[in-house]
Structure formats: structure tokens, C-alpha cells
Design a protein around this motif. Structure first.
Motif, PDB file in Angstrom:
ATOM      1  N   ILE A   1       2.811   8.768  -8.599  1.00  8.55           N
ATOM      2  CA  ILE A   1       3.623   8.206  -7.512  1.00  8.55           C
ATOM      3  C   ILE A   1       3.541   9.105  -6.276  1.00  8.55           C
ATOM      4  O   ILE A   1       3.372   8.626  -5.152  1.00  8.55           O
ATOM      5  CB  ILE A   1       5.095   8.031  -7.961  1.00  8.55           C
ATOM      6  CG1 ILE A   1       5.186   7.034  -9.113  1.00  8.55           C
ATOM      7  CG2 ILE A   1       5.964   7.565  -6.783  1.00  8.55           C
ATOM      8  CD1 ILE A   1       6.540   6.982  -9.787  1.00  8.55           C
ATOM      9  N   GLU A   2       3.640  10.409  -6.495  1.00 10.11           N
ATOM     10  CA  GLU A   2       3.569  11.356  -5.379  1.00 10.11           C
ATOM     11  C   GLU A   2       2.205  11.300  -4.690  1.00 10.11           C
ATOM     12  O   GLU A   2       2.110  11.363  -3.469  1.00 10.11           O
ATOM     13  CB  GLU A   2       3.852  12.782  -5.877  1.00 10.11           C
ATOM     14  CG  GLU A   2       5.295  13.010  -6.303  1.00 10.11           C
ATOM     15  CD  GLU A   2       6.275  12.771  -5.174  1.00 10.11           C
ATOM     16  OE1 GLU A   2       6.270  13.549  -4.206  1.00 10.11           O
ATOM     17  OE2 GLU A   2       7.030  11.773  -5.244  1.00 10.11           O
ATOM     18  N   VAL A   3       1.144  11.171  -5.490  1.00  8.95           N
ATOM     19  CA  VAL A   3      -0.199  11.061  -4.915  1.00  8.95           C
ATOM     20  C   VAL A   3      -0.316   9.767  -4.122  1.00  8.95           C
ATOM     21  O   VAL A   3      -0.881   9.741  -3.028  1.00  8.95           O
ATOM     22  CB  VAL A   3      -1.285  11.126  -6.011  1.00  8.95           C
ATOM     23  CG1 VAL A   3      -2.669  10.876  -5.414  1.00  8.95           C
ATOM     24  CG2 VAL A   3      -1.269  12.483  -6.703  1.00  8.95           C
ATOM     25  N   ALA A   4       0.236   8.675  -4.653  1.00  8.91           N
ATOM     26  CA  ALA A   4       0.189   7.380  -3.965  1.00  8.91           C
ATOM     27  C   ALA A   4       0.913   7.433  -2.624  1.00  8.91           C
ATOM     28  O   ALA A   4       0.521   6.759  -1.663  1.00  8.91           O
ATOM     29  CB  ALA A   4       0.809   6.296  -4.845  1.00  8.91           C
TER      30      ALA A   4
ATOM     31  N   THR B   1       0.805  -1.227   0.000  1.00 10.17           N
ATOM     32  CA  THR B   1       0.000   0.000   0.000  1.00 10.17           C
ATOM     33  C   THR B   1       0.832   1.268   0.000  1.00 10.17           C
ATOM     34  O   THR B   1       0.290   2.369  -0.159  1.00 10.17           O
ATOM     35  CB  THR B   1      -0.947   0.029   1.215  1.00 10.17           C
ATOM     36  OG1 THR B   1      -0.170  -0.038   2.423  1.00 10.17           O
ATOM     37  CG2 THR B   1      -1.932  -1.135   1.169  1.00 10.17           C
ATOM     38  N   MET B   2       2.146   1.134   0.214  1.00  7.43           N
ATOM     39  CA  MET B   2       3.065   2.274   0.200  1.00  7.43           C
ATOM     40  C   MET B   2       2.722   3.305   1.282  1.00  7.43           C
ATOM     41  O   MET B   2       2.890   4.511   1.093  1.00  7.43           O
ATOM     42  CB  MET B   2       3.068   2.937  -1.190  1.00  7.43           C
ATOM     43  CG  MET B   2       3.559   2.019  -2.287  1.00  7.43           C
ATOM     44  SD  MET B   2       3.145   2.557  -3.977  1.00  7.43           S
ATOM     45  CE  MET B   2       3.873   4.172  -4.037  1.00  7.43           C
ATOM     46  N   THR B   3       2.230   2.825   2.411  1.00  4.28           N
ATOM     47  CA  THR B   3       1.831   3.719   3.500  1.00  4.28           C
ATOM     48  C   THR B   3       2.921   3.828   4.563  1.00  4.28           C
ATOM     49  O   THR B   3       3.712   2.905   4.746  1.00  4.28           O
ATOM     50  CB  THR B   3       0.539   3.212   4.172  1.00  4.28           C
ATOM     51  OG1 THR B   3       0.627   1.794   4.351  1.00  4.28           O
ATOM     52  CG2 THR B   3      -0.675   3.531   3.335  1.00  4.28           C
ATOM     53  N   PRO B   4       2.954   4.939   5.316  1.00  2.00           N
ATOM     54  CA  PRO B   4       3.910   5.090   6.412  1.00  2.00           C
ATOM     55  C   PRO B   4       3.597   4.095   7.539  1.00  2.00           C
ATOM     56  O   PRO B   4       2.467   3.575   7.638  1.00  2.00           O
ATOM     57  CB  PRO B   4       3.699   6.534   6.881  1.00  2.00           C
ATOM     58  CG  PRO B   4       3.017   7.215   5.736  1.00  2.00           C
ATOM     59  CD  PRO B   4       2.176   6.168   5.094  1.00  2.00           C
ATOM     60  N   PRO B   5       4.566   3.839   8.431  1.00  2.00           N
ATOM     61  CA  PRO B   5       4.385   2.858   9.507  1.00  2.00           C
ATOM     62  C   PRO B   5       3.170   3.107  10.386  1.00  2.00           C
ATOM     63  O   PRO B   5       2.410   2.175  10.686  1.00  2.00           O
ATOM     64  CB  PRO B   5       5.683   2.980  10.315  1.00  2.00           C
ATOM     65  CG  PRO B   5       6.678   3.539   9.362  1.00  2.00           C
ATOM     66  CD  PRO B   5       5.919   4.416   8.430  1.00  2.00           C
TER      67      PRO B   5
ATOM     68  N   HIS C   1      -6.733  10.067   2.727  1.00  2.00           N
ATOM     69  CA  HIS C   1      -5.909   9.456   1.683  1.00  2.00           C
ATOM     70  C   HIS C   1      -6.552   8.150   1.231  1.00  2.00           C
ATOM     71  O   HIS C   1      -6.789   7.258   2.045  1.00  2.00           O
ATOM     72  CB  HIS C   1      -4.498   9.189   2.222  1.00  2.00           C
ATOM     73  CG  HIS C   1      -3.575   8.589   1.223  1.00  2.00           C
ATOM     74  ND1 HIS C   1      -3.418   9.095  -0.052  1.00  2.00           N
ATOM     75  CD2 HIS C   1      -2.735   7.517   1.307  1.00  2.00           C
ATOM     76  CE1 HIS C   1      -2.517   8.368  -0.708  1.00  2.00           C
ATOM     77  NE2 HIS C   1      -2.110   7.402   0.083  1.00  2.00           N
ATOM     78  N   ALA C   2      -6.878   8.065  -0.061  1.00  2.00           N
ATOM     79  CA  ALA C   2      -7.517   6.874  -0.620  1.00  2.00           C
ATOM     80  C   ALA C   2      -6.483   6.009  -1.335  1.00  2.00           C
ATOM     81  O   ALA C   2      -5.664   6.507  -2.103  1.00  2.00           O
ATOM     82  CB  ALA C   2      -8.615   7.277  -1.596  1.00  2.00           C
ATOM     83  N   ILE C   3      -6.522   4.697  -1.051  1.00  2.00           N
ATOM     84  CA  ILE C   3      -5.553   3.766  -1.625  1.00  2.00           C
ATOM     85  C   ILE C   3      -6.281   2.634  -2.344  1.00  2.00           C
ATOM     86  O   ILE C   3      -7.005   1.860  -1.715  1.00  2.00           O
ATOM     87  CB  ILE C   3      -4.650   3.173  -0.524  1.00  2.00           C
ATOM     88  CG1 ILE C   3      -3.934   4.292   0.229  1.00  2.00           C
ATOM     89  CG2 ILE C   3      -3.645   2.191  -1.115  1.00  2.00           C
ATOM     90  CD1 ILE C   3      -3.371   3.867   1.548  1.00  2.00           C
ATOM     91  N   PRO C   4      -6.113   2.517  -3.665  1.00  2.00           N
ATOM     92  CA  PRO C   4      -6.698   1.383  -4.389  1.00  2.00           C
ATOM     93  C   PRO C   4      -6.025   0.086  -3.922  1.00  2.00           C
ATOM     94  O   PRO C   4      -4.797   0.025  -3.820  1.00  2.00           O
ATOM     95  CB  PRO C   4      -6.355   1.673  -5.855  1.00  2.00           C
ATOM     96  CG  PRO C   4      -5.961   3.118  -5.896  1.00  2.00           C
ATOM     97  CD  PRO C   4      -5.381   3.420  -4.562  1.00  2.00           C
ATOM     98  N   LEU C   5      -6.820  -0.923  -3.624  1.00  2.00           N
ATOM     99  CA  LEU C   5      -6.282  -2.189  -3.119  1.00  2.00           C
ATOM    100  C   LEU C   5      -6.202  -3.227  -4.237  1.00  2.00           C
ATOM    101  O   LEU C   5      -7.168  -3.447  -4.966  1.00  2.00           O
ATOM    102  CB  LEU C   5      -7.145  -2.710  -1.968  1.00  2.00           C
ATOM    103  CG  LEU C   5      -7.186  -1.829  -0.721  1.00  2.00           C
ATOM    104  CD1 LEU C   5      -8.158  -2.406   0.298  1.00  2.00           C
ATOM    105  CD2 LEU C   5      -5.796  -1.659  -0.107  1.00  2.00           C
ATOM    106  N   THR C   6      -5.061  -3.849  -4.350  1.00  2.00           N
ATOM    107  CA  THR C   6      -4.843  -4.891  -5.359  1.00  2.00           C
ATOM    108  C   THR C   6      -5.328  -6.237  -4.827  1.00  2.00           C
ATOM    109  O   THR C   6      -5.648  -6.379  -3.642  1.00  2.00           O
ATOM    110  CB  THR C   6      -3.345  -4.990  -5.688  1.00  2.00           C
ATOM    111  OG1 THR C   6      -2.641  -5.367  -4.493  1.00  2.00           O
ATOM    112  CG2 THR C   6      -2.806  -3.659  -6.198  1.00  2.00           C
ATOM    113  N   ASP C   7      -5.363  -7.243  -5.700  1.00  2.00           N
ATOM    114  CA  ASP C   7      -5.749  -8.582  -5.259  1.00  2.00           C
ATOM    115  C   ASP C   7      -4.796  -9.099  -4.183  1.00  2.00           C
ATOM    116  O   ASP C   7      -5.206  -9.799  -3.257  1.00  2.00           O
ATOM    117  CB  ASP C   7      -5.760  -9.551  -6.451  1.00  2.00           C
ATOM    118  CG  ASP C   7      -6.968  -9.360  -7.348  1.00  2.00           C
ATOM    119  OD1 ASP C   7      -7.936  -8.690  -6.911  1.00  2.00           O
ATOM    120  OD2 ASP C   7      -6.967  -9.867  -8.479  1.00  2.00           O
ATOM    121  N   GLN C   8      -3.518  -8.743  -4.305  1.00  2.00           N
ATOM    122  CA  GLN C   8      -2.542  -9.184  -3.304  1.00  2.00           C
ATOM    123  C   GLN C   8      -2.825  -8.554  -1.938  1.00  2.00           C
ATOM    124  O   GLN C   8      -2.712  -9.210  -0.908  1.00  2.00           O
ATOM    125  CB  GLN C   8      -1.121  -8.841  -3.765  1.00  2.00           C
ATOM    126  CG  GLN C   8      -0.612  -9.700  -4.914  1.00  2.00           C
ATOM    127  CD  GLN C   8      -1.039  -9.173  -6.278  1.00  2.00           C
ATOM    128  OE1 GLN C   8      -1.903  -8.291  -6.379  1.00  2.00           O
ATOM    129  NE2 GLN C   8      -0.443  -9.707  -7.331  1.00  2.00           N
TER     130      GLN C   8
END
Length: 264
Positions: free
Chosen positions: A204-207, A92-96, A127-134
Motif C-alpha cells: 500500500i505504501e509503495v502504491a 490509480t491512487m495518485t496525488p492531484p 513511480h510505476a502504477i499497474p493499470l487495471t481494466d477499469q
């Protein structure tokens, strides 16, 4: 008087502490002025008296070491839920802190979307994060471990609350990555790889939830880009999957979305 008290901290090199203390003191004094308790803030501009802390980059591994990292995560003597937390943060590329405080109610499985509320984000913007199948498969793995509690990654000591934001860091240290990788560095690794592969730097910056200095463009970014980011997030999860060569917390990574336990 305040300056004299803070000088020893500055001499020790605790510049971040000095910065935080002066910020808090200014907030107190500003409150006093606004409340009519004092006429002026005597500490206005006090930060200029002290040295500024140097900005240091978070320790991160070079991209080519991702397979080694995935193998170490898979074979480390850590709890499975900690392993899942590390992988969740990576996908998800999120902070800890944001990863550790993930709540089930913030996740919409049907839309494959995780929305972190503004109050839990550093910049106080949702912050919205698209979730993958993984990523969804990780939720399936974690669901029984979390015991249907509020948090996706509950604390060991008190399952009613969330995992500590330092849990991932401590795990990386035990794996032998001390001084080479901190959990925040997982984001740097993702950014480096995605940029090297030619993905749109703006996406990438938005993610990464980096705030654009252009307020109009920033507002637009927050409102959109979710669907444009999905292919990038899918590519990133598949890249992680290939690097892992089977060393993943999910026993079957190609779990169909409808097998993920719905959030109620």
C-alpha cells in the motif's frame, strides 16, 4: 531585518508561508556561498526562530461513504473529463498534481503500466502504477475528449496544456464536499480501505509512492513490487466499481484491453 519582516506572517498564523520563505532564502544564501559571492550563510538556522507549522491531515470521507461519493461524481454538473479525472485519481491512487499532468507517452497500454517520470513526482523518483481494466477503460473514454493532445486531461482554457491540479478539488466543492473531502483525501480513503481489508501495508505504501526511510529497502521497492501490486490494484478497482453500482464514466467498464487506443 528578515526576522522582523516575517514576524507579522507568523502572527497571522501563516506558518507554511514562513517555512517556504525561509527555505528559499536559505537556498539563495547557500548558492551565494557556493558561488563565492559571500563567505557564510547569515540565515543558517533561521527556521528555528519561528514556530513550526502543524501537520494537518487531508480531509477524507470514511470508507462507508464511497458509494455516495461515486453517485455524486456521476450526477454532478461537471464536465465529463473532470469526472474522468476524479475517477482516474481514485483508481490509480495518485496525488492531484500527478493525475492532472498525466501524459499519453507515459502510458504503456500493452503492459498496462503508467510510469510517472521522476521530475513530476514530489520525491523526485519515478513511480510505476499497474493499470487495471477499469483504469484502461477510462483512457478509452478520455481519448476522444483529449483530442489526441499531449495530456490525457487537457485544460479547458488552453487544451495544449494540462488540467489544473485544483480542478478535482473545485469539483468536489461544487458537489457539496467542502471541508469533508479534498482530492488528496481520495488516497487516504484508498489506504484506509486497503489496510482494513488486510492488504500488505508495504504494498500500500509503495502504491502511494511513500518513500521508505530505509534507503536499501526503498531502492528495492522502486525496482520491484509491480506484479505483486497488480492483484491489489485489481481488487481496489473492482471495489470502486461495486460501490459505484453503475455510476461510472465508462459506459462499459469491462472493456477488453485490446480495445484501448494504443499510445503512439
Amino acid at each position: 531585518m528578515v526576522i522582523e519582516l516575517l514576524r507579522p506572517l507568523e502572527a497571522k498564523g501563516s506558518l507554511e508561508t514562513v517555512k517556504r520563505v525561509t527555505q528559499r532564502l536559505n537556498e539563495i544564501m547557500t548558492y551565494g556561498v557556493n558561488s563565492g559571492l559571500i563567505f557564510a550563510n547569515p540565515l543558517s538556522g533561521i527556521r528555528a526562530v519561528f514556530k513550526k507549522p502543524k501537520k494537518e491531515n487531508m480531509a477524507a470521507l470514511p470508507p462507508e461513504e464511497l458509494p455516495k461519493l461515486m453517485m455524486e461524481i456521476a450526477n454532478a454538473s461537471i464536465k465529463r473529463i473532470t469526472r474522468c479525472l476524479l475517477e482516474w485519481q481514485l483508481h490509480t491512487m495518485t496525488p492531484p498534481a500527478e493525475a492532472a499532468t498525466t501524459q499519453w507517452t507515459d502510458i504503456d497500454v500493452d503492459k498496462a503500466l503508467w510510469v510517472i517520470p521522476a521530475e513530476r513526482m514530489k520525491k523526485r523518483r519515478p513511480h510505476a502504477i499497474p493499470l487495471t481494466d477499469q483504469a484502461l477503460a477510462l483512457l478509452t473514454t478520455v481519448r476522444p475528449l483529449s483530442g489526441n493532445r499531449e495530456y490525457v486531461f487537457p485544460s479547458d482554457r488552453d487544451p495544449r496544456t494540462h488540467a489544473n491540479s485544483q480542478t478535482a478539488n473545485m469539483a468536489l466543492k461544487r458537489m457539496g464536499f467542502q471541508d469533508r473531502l479534498v482530492s488528496h483525501g481520495l488516497r487516504s480513503m484508498a489506504s484506509t480501505i486497503l489496510n482494513e481489508q488486510g492488504w500488505d501495508p508495504e504494498l500500500i505504501e509503495v502504491a502511494l509512492a511513500h518513500v521508505d526511510k530505509d534507503e536499501v529497502r526503498s531502492a528495492y521497492n522502486r525496482a520491484g513490487y509491480i506484479e505483486r501490486r497488480r492483484p491489489m490494484m485489481v481488487w481496489w478497482s473492482e471495489y470502486i466499481q461495486k460501490a459505484a453500482t453503475g455510476n461510472l464514466s465508462t459506459s462499459a467498464i469491462n472493456v477488453a484491453r485490446d480495445r484501448v487506443v494504443p499510445i503512439r
